[in-house]
Each structure stands twice: as C-alpha cells, then as structure tokens.
Design a protein around this motif. Structure first.
Motif, PDB file in Angstrom:
ATOM      1  N   ARG A 321      -2.213-108.993-106.829  1.00 56.98           N
ATOM      2  CA  ARG A 321      -3.585-109.176-106.324  1.00 56.98           C
ATOM      3  C   ARG A 321      -4.637-108.757-107.347  1.00 56.98           C
ATOM      4  N   PHE A 322      -4.425-107.622-108.020  1.00 59.35           N
ATOM      5  CA  PHE A 322      -5.451-107.073-108.898  1.00 59.35           C
ATOM      6  C   PHE A 322      -5.067-107.083-110.378  1.00 59.35           C
ATOM      7  N   GLY A 323      -3.825-107.454-110.677  1.00 53.29           N
ATOM      8  CA  GLY A 323      -3.344-107.393-112.052  1.00 53.29           C
ATOM      9  C   GLY A 323      -2.596-106.095-112.317  1.00 53.29           C
ATOM     10  N   PRO A 324      -1.707-106.081-113.307  1.00 52.66           N
ATOM     11  CA  PRO A 324      -0.881-104.885-113.559  1.00 52.66           C
ATOM     12  C   PRO A 324      -1.644-103.709-114.153  1.00 52.66           C
ATOM     13  N   ARG A 325      -2.762-103.975-114.804  1.00 46.16           N
ATOM     14  CA  ARG A 325      -3.467-102.891-115.500  1.00 46.16           C
ATOM     15  C   ARG A 325      -3.910-101.766-114.579  1.00 46.16           C
ATOM     16  N   PRO A 326      -4.686-102.028-113.525  1.00 46.97           N
ATOM     17  CA  PRO A 326      -5.116-100.905-112.666  1.00 46.97           C
ATOM     18  C   PRO A 326      -3.955-100.238-111.941  1.00 46.97           C
ATOM     19  N   VAL A 327      -2.918-101.008-111.624  1.00 42.94           N
ATOM     20  CA  VAL A 327      -1.765-100.432-110.924  1.00 42.94           C
ATOM     21  C   VAL A 327      -1.022 -99.465-111.851  1.00 42.94           C
ATOM     22  N   ALA A 328      -0.753 -99.910-113.085  1.00 44.18           N
ATOM     23  CA  ALA A 328      -0.032 -99.055-114.030  1.00 44.18           C
ATOM     24  C   ALA A 328      -0.843 -97.817-114.399  1.00 44.18           C
ATOM     25  N   VAL A 329      -2.151 -97.990-114.599  1.00 43.99           N
ATOM     26  CA  VAL A 329      -3.009 -96.836-114.906  1.00 43.99           C
ATOM     27  C   VAL A 329      -2.994 -95.850-113.742  1.00 43.99           C
ATOM     28  N   GLY A 330      -3.124 -96.379-112.526  1.00 44.96           N
ATOM     29  CA  GLY A 330      -3.062 -95.513-111.354  1.00 44.96           C
ATOM     30  C   GLY A 330      -1.733 -94.788-111.244  1.00 44.96           C
ATOM     31  N   GLY A 331      -0.651 -95.476-111.607  1.00 45.79           N
ATOM     32  CA  GLY A 331       0.667 -94.840-111.578  1.00 45.79           C
ATOM     33  C   GLY A 331       0.764 -93.660-112.527  1.00 45.79           C
ATOM     34  N   ALA A 332       0.237 -93.825-113.738  1.00 44.75           N
ATOM     35  CA  ALA A 332       0.273 -92.727-114.712  1.00 44.75           C
ATOM     36  C   ALA A 332      -0.572 -91.547-114.237  1.00 44.75           C
ATOM     37  N   VAL A 333      -1.727 -91.835-113.616  1.00 46.22           N
ATOM     38  CA  VAL A 333      -2.567 -90.763-113.078  1.00 46.22           C
ATOM     39  C   VAL A 333      -1.846 -90.023-111.955  1.00 46.22           C
ATOM     40  N   LEU A 334      -1.165 -90.775-111.080  1.00 52.33           N
ATOM     41  CA  LEU A 334      -0.412 -90.142-109.994  1.00 52.33           C
ATOM     42  C   LEU A 334       0.702 -89.252-110.538  1.00 52.33           C
ATOM     43  N   MET A 335       1.423 -89.739-111.541  1.00 51.25           N
ATOM     44  CA  MET A 335       2.487 -88.919-112.123  1.00 51.25           C
ATOM     45  C   MET A 335       1.922 -87.659-112.739  1.00 51.25           C
ATOM     46  N   SER A 336       0.833 -87.795-113.478  1.00 52.60           N
ATOM     47  CA  SER A 336       0.220 -86.623-114.107  1.00 52.60           C
ATOM     48  C   SER A 336      -0.227 -85.613-113.057  1.00 52.60           C
ATOM     49  N   GLY A 337      -0.806 -86.107-111.945  1.00 49.09           N
ATOM     50  CA  GLY A 337      -1.218 -85.215-110.864  1.00 49.09           C
ATOM     51  C   GLY A 337      -0.037 -84.516-110.213  1.00 49.09           C
ATOM     52  N   GLY A 338       1.070 -85.253-110.038  1.00 41.64           N
ATOM     53  CA  GLY A 338       2.262 -84.648-109.456  1.00 41.64           C
ATOM     54  C   GLY A 338       2.811 -83.528-110.321  1.00 41.64           C
ATOM     55  N   PHE A 339       2.846 -83.754-111.633  1.00 41.43           N
ATOM     56  CA  PHE A 339       3.319 -82.701-112.534  1.00 41.43           C
ATOM     57  C   PHE A 339       2.352 -81.521-112.555  1.00 41.43           C
ATOM     58  N   ALA A 340       1.053 -81.805-112.482  1.00 40.05           N
ATOM     59  CA  ALA A 340       0.067 -80.717-112.503  1.00 40.05           C
ATOM     60  C   ALA A 340       0.243 -79.793-111.301  1.00 40.05           C
ATOM     61  N   LEU A 341       0.642 -80.342-110.149  1.00 35.23           N
ATOM     62  CA  LEU A 341       0.867 -79.498-108.976  1.00 35.23           C
ATOM     63  C   LEU A 341       1.964 -78.471-109.219  1.00 35.23           C
ATOM     64  N   VAL A 342       2.950 -78.838-110.034  1.00 32.74           N
ATOM     65  CA  VAL A 342       4.051 -77.912-110.316  1.00 32.74           C
ATOM     66  C   VAL A 342       3.534 -76.649-111.012  1.00 32.74           C
ATOM     67  N   GLU A 343       2.416 -76.773-111.722  1.00 32.11           N
ATOM     68  CA  GLU A 343       1.904 -75.644-112.491  1.00 32.11           C
ATOM     69  C   GLU A 343       1.446 -74.483-111.613  1.00 32.11           C
TER      70      GLU A 343
END
Length: 529
Positions: A321-343
């Motif tokens: 629907r929106f193209g892979p760019r915003p989805v992939a960028v959002g995925g990397a942000v989500l992963m980074s946020g998940g790892f940050a919670l571990v801190e």
C-alpha cells in the motif's frame, strides 16, 4: 494453483528445518557448558560454527542448484543434514560438536537458497509472488523463536543430544513432502566455478568471526587479534576485487551498485545481526540470572514467533500500500526501541513487566524489515539474476546472524570477564575460584551454588549483576546499529527499484555469472511440463 501453495508449504517446512538449527541450541548452551566444559567462547563457536559455514557456502549452494537442479540439491541437502545431525547428537567433546555443527552448516547451504529460488520460479504473478515471499520470510523469522521453545521442551525430557536427534524425523517428513508436491527444476548451463573466490570469502569471513570471538580472551591489542582482523579485511577486499574482474564470479558484486538492492540486503543483515546476538544473550539471562529451566527459557522467547506470524502479512500489506521504504524504516525504529527497553532491565526485572514488551517490539520490527526488504531484493533483479539474488538474500541473513553472536557475545565477554574478576576478588575469593567463574556466567552460578552459604548468595548476586552489565553493553551495540539502519534506509530507499543489467552484460561472455544462472522462465516451464 493449489499445487503451487502446497509446494510453498513443503518448501517452508524445509526452510524451517535448517533455520531452527540457528537457535535450537541456545537453551542447551548452559547444559553443554557443564557437560563439555565449555566457556563463553566455546559456546559462541557451537552457535557460530553452523552459521559461519552456512553463510560461507550459500553462494556455492546457489551455484550447485543452478548447475544440477534446485530440487535435487534441496533433497541432497536435507538427507545430508539428517546424517550429520546423528553425528552431532553422538558428540563426546566440544571439538566434535563444533565440527558437526560446521557439517550441518554445509548441508544447510544446499537447502536454503534452493527454497527461495524454487518459490520465485513457480510464482510468476507479482501479487502471488509477493505473498509467497512474505510467507517464506515470515517462516525464517518464526523459526528463530521456535528453536529455543522446541529445544527447551526436549531438554526438559531428554539429554542435550535430543536437539539434534529431532532433525531426523523432521527431515524425513520434508523429503516426502518435497518429492510429492515440489516441481523439478531444469539444470542450467553455467560457467566454471570460482574456487579462488570461494576460498577468499571463506578465509575472510572465518578469520573475521574467529578474531571477534577470541578477542576478549587473547586481548584486543594482541598481535593475533589485530593480525587476524587485518588478514580478514584483506581477504575480503581481494574477494571483492576478484569478483569485479573475472568473467564469471561466484558473487556478482555489481549487484550492490543497485542502491535498493544493497540497502535491502544491508537491512536484513542488520536485523538478523541484532536478533541472533540478542537470542544468544537472553537465553543465558533467563537461565543464569532469572533461574528458569530450559523449557521455561524457551517458552519466554515465544513472543518472537507469535508477533512475527501476526505482523509479517501486515508488513507485506503495508508495503504493497505505501511502499517498502516506510515499512522497513519503521521496522528498524521498532527494533531499536525494543533493544533500548532492555537497557533499563536489572537482574530482578519481571518478564511480563518489561522483557516481553522489548522482545515483541524486536519481533515486530523484524517482520517489518524481513518481508518487504526481501521483496525489494527480488524486484531489483532481472529474472536471470533470481538465483544470485536468493543466495545473496540468504547470505546476508546468515552473515548478519554470525557476526551478531560474535560481536554481541564478545562485548558481553569483555565486560563480564573483567567485571566478575574484580567483584569476586573483592569478596576475598581465591584466584582459582575466580578463574572458573570467569569462564561463563553458568560457571559462575555453579561456583556460587557450591560455595558456603555465607558467601554463596553474595557470589551469585555479583555474578548475575556483572552479567547484566555485560548484557547492557552488548545491547547498546544493537540499539546503535538498528537506529543507524533506520536513518540509512530512509535516505537510500527513495524512489522505485530499477533492475540492473543481467550478470555477464559488458563482459567477455554473455553467459550468466556464478549462482545467477537460474533462469526463472525456464524453470517454470520445466515445473509445469
């Protein structure tokens, strides 16, 4: 049409077999550490011997599939995988187990590229192909989490060898399913194999992984560590130069001149770098710090599988629907946020209060990266490059995972080894006891259990707190890398993918190069004849 989807199910089951082995051993590592007298570096090699050989030979597997037929290589790989699994289960020493894990990686390299290459060949309509590739990518991610759960259940009932014996019946089912519903593929005329290029790539990746894993023990300034890293970089540089100059490279590095292809491959590598490294760490955290048994530890990785299964189709729908760019960028942000919670975790952090949410964010991020970026890779290629594209896509996953375990594990080791020595020395423990505890966190916990009650509790707290310090340091690496990947993807995935010239164009021969010899249209004809 129905036959194609049954074939997809069989191919995903074969993919599950080899991908589960990436992580099924993780919950068995504490048991293996005790039974095989293995330190942290030994445990890293149990994991990385598989992924390193797997990654190093994936391009070879793609080439052999082009030359002899992908279904034939797929079946050969599954049968060999089952045979070596029996050897791994029978291992009596750490060295034997590491060697068997390397053998498993060899046969996995025949299986994995064949699954995606066949899927691309039998799904020719773009919407169906996108759905099939999304399911394939989701299977890969789900397998990462299924491994610890299955391994934990087996360890609750059987010895650690059971995590390898289970491969035999699974392989038998996969062979029957593939013979029944997967169409054959016609071998293609391919060029002479680039053995020099293969040797350089294996030397480069092998020395890089070895130097990173052993760096904390040898010392980062030790000539062996510096020399190993320098030779690794030199070998990989020579590999790249050779592949640019010969007529028929094993890896057409010109593919990486395509911005979308290179970025998508890099995103997948980063995602699996972070994920494999984290699972290596968190399964030890669950058992050594929080005191869970193998099955309890495995079950607590289940959110990876559940969230991946739920959000992988969502990711593909959003990408369409929106193209892979915003989805992939959002995925990397989500992963980074998940790892940050571990801190913000500590040795007493509750699973339901914190850890499950961080793992869920990581899994959602992986789903948003894996499927859309795999589709970007395949869309950026000509049909003749499908074999090369699938091999590169697979290789990026395994290289990322290998380096994730090596790098994050080594950061943990550096912090843990120096920290636990200081803490135990401050408690007045003799050097011999401190030396044992420095080998691994499980060794430290075992030392605490055997110590007198007066110091045992203090010793256990010290070991666990130092391990958590190391966990935080390692996870910061994952936070930084995934955040940087989000920024890079936002910039580099602009515009629509443009397929590059087919391999061999502009060279002295027009014959397809290396593993790129797969011709999709011909295979479809062969498969439907």
């Amino acid at each position: 049409m129905r036959t194609r989807w049954w074939a997809l199910a069989a191919l995903c089951f074969a993919e599950l077999l080899v991908m589960v082995d990436n992580t099924i051993v993780n919950v068995a590592l504490p048991t293996m550490a005790r039974d095989l007298d293995a330190g942290i570096s030994g445990l890293q090699w149990i994991v990385d011997a598989y992924t390193l050989v797997f990654a190093g030979l994936l391009l070879t597997g793609g080439y052999l599939g082009d030359r002899f037929g992908h279904r034939r290589m797929l079946l050969s790989g599954i049968v060999g995988f089952a045979g070596v699994s029996a050897l791994a289960a029978s291992s009596q020493t750490l060295g034997q187990l590491i060697a068997a894990r390397a053998g498993l990686g060899l046969f996995a390299a025949l299986v994995f590229p064949a699954t995606l290459a066949i899927i691309v060949s039998i799904f020719v309509e773009s919407r169906e192909r996108a759905a099939a590739v999304g399911i394939w990518a989701a299977t890969s991610g789900v397998a990462v989490a299924v491994g610890p759960v299955l391994g934990g259940w087996l360890l609750e009932h059987y010895a650690w060898s059971s995590v390898f014996w289970v491969n035999l019946p699974v392989a038998a089912i996969a062979v029957v399913a593939i013979v029944a519903v997967v169409p054959g593929t016609r071998p293609e005329r391919v060029s002479r194999f680039d053995f020099v290029g293969l040797g350089l790539s294996v030397i480069g990746l092998g020395l890089l992984t070895y130097s990173v894993i052993e760096g904390p023990h040898l010392g980062w300034t030790d000539p062996r560590t510096i020399g190993g890293l320098a030779i690794a970089v030199g070998a990989l540089g020579l590999f790249g130069r050779r592949e640019l100059t010969i007529d028929h490279p094993i890896l057409d590095v010109r593919l990486f001149a395509n911005r979308h292809f290179a970025t998508a491959a890099g995103m997948i590598s980063v995602a699996f770098f972070a994920l494999f490294g984290f699972i290596f760490l968190i399964t030890q955290f669950f058992q050594a710090v929080q005191g869970y048994g193998p099955l309890e530890a495995g079950l607590r990785t289940l959110p990876f599988a559940v969230v991946m299964a739920v959000f992988s189709p969502v990711a593909m729908a959003l990408s369409h629907r929106f193209g892979p760019r915003p989805v992939a960028v959002g995925g990397a942000v989500l992963m980074s946020g998940g790892f940050a919670l571990v801190e913000i975790s500590s040795r007493t952090s509750g699973y339901w209060e914190l850890i499950i949410w961080s793992m869920s964010l990581m899994a959602m991020g992986l789903a948003f990266i894996s499927g859309p970026c795999t589709q970007v890779i395949m869309d950026a290629l000509t049909p003749a490059q499908a074999g090369a594209g699938s091999a590169v896509n697979d290789t990026t996953r395994e290289i990322g995972g290998t380096l994730g375990v090596a790098v994050l594990g080594s950061v943990l080791t550096s912090v843990y080894t120096s920290g636990v020595g200081e803490r135990l020395a401050a408690l007045g423990l003799p050097q011999a006891v401190t030396g044992v505890a420095e080998e691994s966190v499980m060794a430290g916990v075992e030392v605490a259990r055997q110590a007198p009650a007066a110091v045992g509790a203090q010793l256990q707290i010290a070991v666990q707190e130092v391990f958590v310090d190391g966990l935080h340091s390692a996870v910061w690496v994952a936070v930084a890398i995934t955040a940087a990947a989000a920024l890079a993807a936002a910039y580099l995935l602009r515009g629509a993918p443009v397929a590059p010239p087919a391999p061999g164009e502009g060279r002295s021969s027009a014959e397809p190069a290396g593993a790129a010899g797969l011709q999709v249209e011909r295979e479809v004809t062969a498969g439907t004849a």
